[in-house]
Design a protein around this motif. Structure first.
Motif, PDB file in Angstrom:
ATOM      1  N   ALA A 196       0.834  -1.213   0.000  1.00  0.00           N
ATOM      2  CA  ALA A 196       0.000   0.000   0.000  1.00  0.00           C
ATOM      3  C   ALA A 196       0.864   1.257   0.000  1.00  0.00           C
ATOM      4  CB  ALA A 196      -0.925  -0.014   1.212  1.00  0.00           C
ATOM      5  N   ARG A 197       1.922   1.272   0.797  1.00  0.00           N
ATOM      6  CA  ARG A 197       2.821   2.427   0.852  1.00  0.00           C
ATOM      7  C   ARG A 197       3.494   2.659  -0.503  1.00  0.00           C
ATOM      8  NH1 ARG A 197       6.816   0.726   3.680  1.00  0.00           N
ATOM      9  NH2 ARG A 197       5.624   0.206   5.368  1.00  0.00           N
ATOM     10  N   CYS A 198       3.964   1.591  -1.115  1.00  0.00           N
ATOM     11  CA  CYS A 198       4.619   1.719  -2.423  1.00  0.00           C
ATOM     12  C   CYS A 198       3.627   2.195  -3.481  1.00  0.00           C
ATOM     13  CB  CYS A 198       5.244   0.388  -2.837  1.00  0.00           C
ATOM     14  SG  CYS A 198       6.737  -0.027  -1.914  1.00  0.00           S
ATOM     15  N   ALA A 199       2.391   1.719  -3.415  1.00  0.00           N
ATOM     16  CA  ALA A 199       1.372   2.119  -4.397  1.00  0.00           C
ATOM     17  C   ALA A 199       1.053   3.604  -4.296  1.00  0.00           C
ATOM     18  CB  ALA A 199       0.111   1.289  -4.212  1.00  0.00           C
ATOM     19  N   GLU A 200       1.151   4.181  -3.100  1.00  0.00           N
ATOM     20  CA  GLU A 200       0.906   5.615  -2.921  1.00  0.00           C
ATOM     21  C   GLU A 200       2.000   6.458  -3.551  1.00  0.00           C
ATOM     22  OE1 GLU A 200       0.499   6.406   1.228  1.00  0.00           O
ATOM     23  OE2 GLU A 200      -1.341   5.221   1.415  1.00  0.00           O
ATOM     24  N   GLU A 201       3.226   5.954  -3.555  1.00  0.00           N
ATOM     25  CA  GLU A 201       4.387   6.739  -3.968  1.00  0.00           C
ATOM     26  C   GLU A 201       4.938   6.367  -5.333  1.00  0.00           C
ATOM     27  OE1 GLU A 201       7.120   5.899  -0.835  1.00  0.00           O
ATOM     28  OE2 GLU A 201       5.852   6.792   0.709  1.00  0.00           O
ATOM     29  N   SER A 202       4.569   5.192  -5.853  1.00  0.00           N
ATOM     30  CA  SER A 202       5.229   4.671  -7.048  1.00  0.00           C
ATOM     31  C   SER A 202       4.259   3.867  -7.899  1.00  0.00           C
ATOM     32  CB  SER A 202       6.375   3.739  -6.649  1.00  0.00           C
ATOM     33  OG  SER A 202       7.228   4.339  -5.715  1.00  0.00           O
ATOM     34  N   ALA A 203       4.714   3.562  -9.095  1.00  0.00           N
ATOM     35  CA  ALA A 203       3.996   2.601  -9.929  1.00  0.00           C
ATOM     36  C   ALA A 203       4.430   1.212  -9.499  1.00  0.00           C
ATOM     37  CB  ALA A 203       4.331   2.831 -11.397  1.00  0.00           C
ATOM     38  N   LEU A 204       3.476   0.289  -9.400  1.00  0.00           N
ATOM     39  CA  LEU A 204       3.782  -1.095  -9.068  1.00  0.00           C
ATOM     40  C   LEU A 204       3.899  -1.890 -10.356  1.00  0.00           C
ATOM     41  CD1 LEU A 204       1.244  -1.685  -6.156  1.00  0.00           C
ATOM     42  CD2 LEU A 204       3.653  -0.996  -5.989  1.00  0.00           C
ATOM     43  N   ALA A 205       4.835  -2.830 -10.388  1.00  0.00           N
ATOM     44  CA  ALA A 205       5.066  -3.597 -11.610  1.00  0.00           C
ATOM     45  C   ALA A 205       5.286  -5.068 -11.295  1.00  0.00           C
ATOM     46  CB  ALA A 205       6.277  -3.038 -12.361  1.00  0.00           C
ATOM     47  N   ILE A 206       4.982  -5.891 -12.279  1.00  0.00           N
ATOM     48  CA  ILE A 206       5.286  -7.316 -12.252  1.00  0.00           C
ATOM     49  C   ILE A 206       5.889  -7.681 -13.603  1.00  0.00           C
ATOM     50  CG2 ILE A 206       3.507  -7.939 -10.561  1.00  0.00           C
ATOM     51  CD1 ILE A 206       1.773  -8.915 -12.937  1.00  0.00           C
ATOM     52  N   ASN A 207       6.456  -8.860 -13.686  1.00  0.00           N
ATOM     53  CA  ASN A 207       6.953  -9.367 -14.962  1.00  0.00           C
ATOM     54  C   ASN A 207       6.363 -10.764 -15.176  1.00  0.00           C
ATOM     55  OD1 ASN A 207       8.619 -11.283 -13.623  1.00  0.00           O
ATOM     56  ND2 ASN A 207      10.337  -9.857 -13.571  1.00  0.00           N
ATOM     57  N   PRO A 208       6.618 -11.402 -16.302  1.00  0.00           N
ATOM     58  CA  PRO A 208       6.030 -12.723 -16.549  1.00  0.00           C
ATOM     59  C   PRO A 208       6.416 -13.791 -15.520  1.00  0.00           C
ATOM     60  CG  PRO A 208       6.782 -11.781 -18.603  1.00  0.00           C
ATOM     61  CD  PRO A 208       7.281 -10.877 -17.511  1.00  0.00           C
ATOM     62  N   LEU A 209       7.597 -13.714 -14.946  1.00  0.00           N
ATOM     63  CA  LEU A 209       7.997 -14.690 -13.933  1.00  0.00           C
ATOM     64  C   LEU A 209       7.180 -14.533 -12.659  1.00  0.00           C
ATOM     65  CD1 LEU A 209      11.855 -14.548 -14.384  1.00  0.00           C
ATOM     66  CD2 LEU A 209      10.346 -16.424 -15.025  1.00  0.00           C
ATOM     67  N   ILE A 210       6.995 -13.309 -12.236  1.00  0.00           N
ATOM     68  CA  ILE A 210       6.197 -13.037 -11.042  1.00  0.00           C
ATOM     69  C   ILE A 210       4.753 -13.468 -11.295  1.00  0.00           C
ATOM     70  CG2 ILE A 210       5.294 -11.194  -9.547  1.00  0.00           C
ATOM     71  CD1 ILE A 210       8.077  -9.759 -10.177  1.00  0.00           C
ATOM     72  N   TYR A 211       4.250 -13.143 -12.469  1.00  0.00           N
ATOM     73  CA  TYR A 211       2.891 -13.553 -12.853  1.00  0.00           C
ATOM     74  C   TYR A 211       2.754 -15.074 -12.766  1.00  0.00           C
ATOM     75  CZ  TYR A 211      -1.363 -13.640 -15.777  1.00  0.00           C
ATOM     76  OH  TYR A 211      -2.636 -13.832 -16.262  1.00  0.00           O
ATOM     77  N   ALA A 212       3.735 -15.791 -13.286  1.00  0.00           N
ATOM     78  CA  ALA A 212       3.704 -17.257 -13.269  1.00  0.00           C
ATOM     79  C   ALA A 212       3.764 -17.804 -11.850  1.00  0.00           C
ATOM     80  CB  ALA A 212       4.854 -17.820 -14.098  1.00  0.00           C
TER      81      ALA A 212
END
Length: 133
Positions: free
Chosen positions: A29-45
């Motif tokens: 939640a803290r990171c979402a307030e201050e930054s864009a959150l990201a994932i990649n295909p490995l995290i998705y998998a």
């Protein structure tokens, strides 16, 4: 700033892990307030194993909530080199190559990594900015 969210943080929240869910949810939640959150295909998998249907996974990891970043070729090279160093140091097989790829992706792309497993990332990617307990 863009924060690459490690699968362990996402899984902590999804599974309501008794030890880590509070820290992971607050950090996310803290990171979402201050930054864009990201994932990649490995995290998705890695996160997908908790779901029977892709539609349910898509609801949780929606493109509106997480940037979906491709894996850079340079990160593949760096991940391989880090993994070789790890194995030469007699690293346990519990640490799969995808973990190194996630760290290498963050390092090569200049991303901050949100994870609760910072030890390995700090050892093999010392310049990587990490948010961890």
């Amino acid at each position: 700033m863009t924060v690459l969210v490690d699968s362990n943080v996402l899984l902590d929240v999804m599974t309501e892990d008794p030890e880590w869910s509070a820290w992971s949810a607050e950090s996310l939640a803290r990171c979402a307030e201050e930054s864009a959150l990201a994932i990649n295909p490995l995290i998705y998998a890695e996160v997908s194993i908790r779901f029977d249907r892709i539609e349910d996974l898509e609801d949780v990891l929606s493109e509106g909530s997480f940037l979906r970043l491709p894996l850079p070729w340079e990160a593949g090279f760096l991940a391989g080199k880090a993994f070789v160093r790890y194995r030469r140091r007699r690293g346990a097989r519990q640490s799969p190559l995808p973990d190194f790829y996630i760290g290498a992706h963050a390092a090569v792309a200049g991303l901050t990594l949100l994870t609760r497993d910072a030890t390995r990332y700090r050892s093999y990617f010392p310049a990587l900015e990490i948010i961890a307990p």
